[in-house]
Design a protein around this motif. Structure first.
Motif, PDB file in Angstrom:
ATOM      1  N   GLU A 172      -4.324   2.498  -9.146  1.00  0.00           N
ATOM      2  CA  GLU A 172      -4.896   3.132  -7.962  1.00  0.00           C
ATOM      3  C   GLU A 172      -5.303   2.042  -6.992  1.00  0.00           C
ATOM      4  O   GLU A 172      -5.826   0.992  -7.384  1.00  0.00           O
ATOM      5  N   CYS A 173      -5.076   2.283  -5.712  1.00  0.00           N
ATOM      6  CA  CYS A 173      -5.470   1.329  -4.684  1.00  0.00           C
ATOM      7  C   CYS A 173      -5.830   2.086  -3.415  1.00  0.00           C
ATOM      8  O   CYS A 173      -5.089   2.988  -2.990  1.00  0.00           O
TER       9      CYS A 173
ATOM     10  N   PHE B 117      -2.613  -6.079  -5.082  1.00  0.00           N
ATOM     11  CA  PHE B 117      -2.211  -4.957  -5.942  1.00  0.00           C
ATOM     12  C   PHE B 117      -0.760  -5.173  -6.346  1.00  0.00           C
ATOM     13  O   PHE B 117       0.159  -4.471  -5.940  1.00  0.00           O
ATOM     14  N   GLY B 118      -0.560  -6.235  -7.143  1.00  0.00           N
ATOM     15  CA  GLY B 118       0.771  -6.638  -7.556  1.00  0.00           C
ATOM     16  C   GLY B 118       0.677  -7.948  -8.320  1.00  0.00           C
ATOM     17  O   GLY B 118      -0.382  -8.297  -8.847  1.00  0.00           O
ATOM     18  N   GLU B 119       1.774  -8.686  -8.373  1.00  0.00           N
ATOM     19  CA  GLU B 119       1.782  -9.959  -9.079  1.00  0.00           C
ATOM     20  C   GLU B 119       0.971 -10.994  -8.306  1.00  0.00           C
ATOM     21  O   GLU B 119       0.779 -10.881  -7.087  1.00  0.00           O
TER      22      GLU B 119
ATOM     23  N   VAL C 223      -9.654  -1.917  -2.586  1.00  0.00           N
ATOM     24  CA  VAL C 223     -10.075  -1.919  -3.988  1.00  0.00           C
ATOM     25  C   VAL C 223      -8.952  -1.322  -4.820  1.00  0.00           C
ATOM     26  O   VAL C 223      -8.191  -0.467  -4.348  1.00  0.00           O
ATOM     27  N   MET C 224      -8.847  -1.781  -6.065  1.00  0.00           N
ATOM     28  CA  MET C 224      -7.663  -1.430  -6.858  1.00  0.00           C
ATOM     29  C   MET C 224      -7.956  -1.537  -8.338  1.00  0.00           C
ATOM     30  O   MET C 224      -8.868  -2.262  -8.760  1.00  0.00           O
ATOM     31  N   ASN C 225      -7.179  -0.818  -9.123  1.00  0.00           N
ATOM     32  CA  ASN C 225      -7.228  -0.979 -10.573  1.00  0.00           C
ATOM     33  C   ASN C 225      -5.855  -0.680 -11.159  1.00  0.00           C
ATOM     34  O   ASN C 225      -5.021  -0.029 -10.535  1.00  0.00           O
TER      35      ASN C 225
ATOM     36  N   PHE D 169       0.811  -1.224   0.000  1.00  0.00           N
ATOM     37  CA  PHE D 169       0.000   0.000   0.000  1.00  0.00           C
ATOM     38  C   PHE D 169       0.844   1.274   0.000  1.00  0.00           C
ATOM     39  O   PHE D 169       0.311   2.371   0.155  1.00  0.00           O
ATOM     40  N   ASP D 170       2.133   1.139  -0.204  1.00  0.00           N
ATOM     41  CA  ASP D 170       3.053   2.281  -0.176  1.00  0.00           C
ATOM     42  C   ASP D 170       3.547   2.582  -1.591  1.00  0.00           C
ATOM     43  O   ASP D 170       4.272   1.780  -2.182  1.00  0.00           O
TER      44      ASP D 170
END
Length: 385
Positions: A60-61, A132-134, A78-80, A48-49
């Motif tokens: 965006e997260c 929010f990554g691999e 939530v993320m995109n 989240f950093d």
């Protein structure tokens, strides 16, 4: 940002008190689930950093707490990532890091909020739980085997999570399997013969990572990984691939070096060219259980001695350059990895190979030929709205 929904209040996580609450909630949720292990807090915070996570460069997260009065009852993110999301059909954002009490109305409100968040950004579908990554860590919902602890990088979930999510209209998107193999189990004779034959070729060589030249070898691994995973057998995974950078690999090396068992990190060469590799690491969840997910300076002696007492090993990542596929190098690295690691770390009880796609029948057959068995499933769902 605060949004009221009936008796619930959804808060955007913005300050240290809310961050603490985000990490504290799972300890309440899993109080009656002895197999759960907390992930390391610093690893979750790095996700989240924006200073640590390159996915913020194009995505965006946001993460949230769900409260009822002063009580935190759920959390989620939530993320995109528009460039990656548009290769999916339909284009999908994501929801992840979901932890919640057993309340059907509660999860319905979470999903409604997440759908509205994505709708406002032009999305008509989302998937989850995702990271929010691999997708090799902190991805998917555990839907099979609640009787064993999670391996490092994988979430554990209560059985009721599956029931609650499916009541919101979630439908299966895909499954990923974990494979398990006890170290005491002998290597099948057929695999021994195959790997002996492969390694006897004059242009093939195999060695453990050189701890004295670890960054050089890490570059070899990065080179193989970026070629291997940019050209995959499963098209949708290829389209979602993000290239590993030198900085990312260096950070991974610095994090794992204290616990790394050199004989469980192998590189194969063909005509002296880096061709294939496997990276396995001791199950750091064994440490996080002892420290409550924290990693402070006084915990470092635990890390230094950990690889001598670790009981579980995770295959973290592997790959073979496309031009060297079908040479049997995967069998060579996996087989020798098992053999070498067993000698180097006799305390280890089993190896868990996580995150094998249900569509990747070739890897499934290869692992089964080594005596591995499918023993866990993590599922990703999708919602269309």
């Amino acid at each position: 940002m605060v949004s009221n929904i009936m008796s619930y209040e959804i808060e955007l996580v913005e300050n240290s008190e809310q961050i603490d609450a985000f990490h504290d909630l799972p300890f309440q949720i899993y109080e009656d689930y002895p197999n759960w292990a907390p992930p390391f807090r610093f690893e979750i915070e790095n996700i989240f950093d924006p200073e640590h996570n390159v996915f913020f460069d194009n995505g965006e997260c946001e993460r949230f707490l769900v409260k009822q009065g002063n009580r935190v009852r759920a959390r989620f993110a939530v993320m995109n990532n528009p460039a990656r999301d548009r290769v999916l059909e339909p284009r999908m954002g994501g929801i992840g890091f979901l932890e919640m009490e057993n309340d059907r109305r509660l999860v319905r409100k979470i999903i409604d909020f997440a759908e509205a968040w994505h709708y406002d950004r032009g999305y008509r579908a989302m998937r989850g739980p995702i990271n929010f990554g691999e997708n090799d860590t902190y991805w998917g919902l555990l839907v099979e085997n609640y009787d064993e602890p999670p391996i490092y990088g994988m979430f554990y979930h209560p059985p009721y999570y599956k029931q609650l999510l499916e009541q919101t209209g979630a439908v299966k998107l895909d499954d990923h399997w974990s494979y398990k193999r006890e170290f005491a189990k002998p290597i099948p004779e057929r695999m021994k013969k195959i790997t002996d034959r492969i390694e006897s070729r004059s242009n093939v060589s195999l060695r453990s990572i050189d701890m004295n030249n670890i960054y050089r070898d890490a570059e070899y691994i990065r080179e193989i990984y970026n070629e291997a995973w940019s050209e995959q057998e499963i098209d949708e995974r290829e389209e979602e691939f993000t290239e590993l950078t030198r900085d990312t690999v260096r950070e991974m090396v610095d994090k794992l070096k204290p616990v790394m068992i050199p004989d469980s990190v192998l590189i194969a060469f063909v005509d002296d060219e880096p061709a294939s590799f496997i990276v396995c690491v001791p199950d750091l969840n064994e440490i996080s259980r002892e420290t409550g997910g924290r990693l402070r300076w006084w915990h470092y002696p635990k890390l230094l001695w950990f690889k001598r007492r670790a009981r579980h090993l995770r295959s973290l990542v592997y790959g073979t350059k496309p031009k060297f596929r079908k040479m049997g190098l995967e069998a060579l690295t996996f087989t020798r990895g098992i053999q070498y690691t067993r000698e180097a770390a006799p305390s280890l009880e089993y190896l868990e190979g996580a995150w094998v796609s249900e569509k990747n029948w070739l890897m499934q057959r290869s692992l089964e030929a080594l005596g591995c068995r499918h023993h866990k499933t993590h599922r990703t769902y999708k919602w269309e709205f």
